[in-house]
Design a protein around this motif. Sequence first.
Motif, mmCIF file in Angstrom:
data_model
loop_
_atom_site.group_PDB
_atom_site.id
_atom_site.type_symbol
_atom_site.label_atom_id
_atom_site.label_comp_id
_atom_site.label_asym_id
_atom_site.label_seq_id
_atom_site.Cartn_x
_atom_site.Cartn_y
_atom_site.Cartn_z
ATOM 1 N N GLU A 31 0.838 -1.208 0.000
ATOM 2 C CA GLU A 31 0.000 0.000 0.000
ATOM 3 C C GLU A 31 0.871 1.256 0.000
ATOM 4 O O GLU A 31 0.582 2.217 -0.719
ATOM 5 N N GLN A 32 1.928 1.255 0.805
ATOM 6 C CA GLN A 32 2.833 2.409 0.850
ATOM 7 C C GLN A 32 3.543 2.600 -0.481
ATOM 8 O O GLN A 32 3.652 3.729 -0.983
ATOM 9 N N ALA A 35 1.152 4.015 -3.112
ATOM 10 C CA ALA A 35 0.894 5.440 -2.908
ATOM 11 C C ALA A 35 2.059 6.287 -3.413
ATOM 12 O O ALA A 35 1.852 7.329 -4.054
ATOM 13 N N ARG A 39 1.668 8.942 -6.556
ATOM 14 C CA ARG A 39 2.079 10.355 -6.425
ATOM 15 C C ARG A 39 3.114 10.716 -7.481
ATOM 16 O O ARG A 39 3.045 11.783 -8.096
ATOM 17 N N ARG A 42 1.387 11.045 -10.869
ATOM 18 C CA ARG A 42 0.604 12.286 -10.945
ATOM 19 C C ARG A 42 1.530 13.500 -11.087
ATOM 20 O O ARG A 42 1.253 14.414 -11.866
ATOM 21 N N TRP A 48 -5.453 9.868 -14.387
ATOM 22 C CA TRP A 48 -5.971 8.799 -13.529
ATOM 23 C C TRP A 48 -6.197 7.532 -14.353
ATOM 24 O O TRP A 48 -5.986 6.423 -13.869
ATOM 25 N N HIS A 63 -8.902 6.988 -8.454
ATOM 26 C CA HIS A 63 -9.162 8.376 -8.094
ATOM 27 C C HIS A 63 -9.792 8.474 -6.707
ATOM 28 O O HIS A 63 -9.433 9.332 -5.908
ATOM 29 N N LYS A 64 -10.704 7.572 -6.418
ATOM 30 C CA LYS A 64 -11.340 7.556 -5.096
ATOM 31 C C LYS A 64 -10.305 7.311 -3.994
ATOM 32 O O LYS A 64 -10.336 7.945 -2.941
ATOM 33 N N LYS A 65 -9.375 6.412 -4.262
ATOM 34 C CA LYS A 65 -8.371 6.050 -3.263
ATOM 35 C C LYS A 65 -7.304 7.122 -3.076
ATOM 36 O O LYS A 65 -6.866 7.381 -1.954
ATOM 37 N N TYR A 66 -6.904 7.798 -4.166
ATOM 38 C CA TYR A 66 -5.764 8.720 -4.092
ATOM 39 C C TYR A 66 -6.078 10.152 -4.506
ATOM 40 O O TYR A 66 -5.219 11.020 -4.383
ATOM 41 N N ARG A 68 -7.685 12.658 -3.337
ATOM 42 C CA ARG A 68 -7.725 13.776 -2.382
ATOM 43 C C ARG A 68 -6.454 13.878 -1.546
ATOM 44 O O ARG A 68 -6.425 14.562 -0.544
ATOM 45 N N GLN A 69 -5.428 13.164 -1.942
ATOM 46 C CA GLN A 69 -4.183 13.195 -1.160
ATOM 47 C C GLN A 69 -3.265 14.273 -1.630
ATOM 48 O O GLN A 69 -3.187 14.683 -2.705
#
Length: 69
Positions: A31-32, A35, A39, A42, A48, A63-66, A68-69
């Motif tokens: 997961e780390q 992410a 990033r 992006r 996406w 998009h739902k998962k990342y 808003r980060q």
Amino acid sequence: MTEATELAERAGDRDPRVGLRAVSALRKLVEQLEAVQVRSARNQGWSWQEIAAELGVSRQAVHKKYGRQ
């Protein structure tokens, strides 16, 4: 990558307690790593849709998962 290698070895342990703990730790590590790569993509201008295609998921899911980060 020695941590990941050690965890992968422990995931196959005959003791389920050891194996399950290793699987849990590997899940967190993945997961780390995901992410970090999302990033990075992006920041390099990837859409996406492009990221989703590489991860084998829908654009909406990534998009739902990342988003808003």
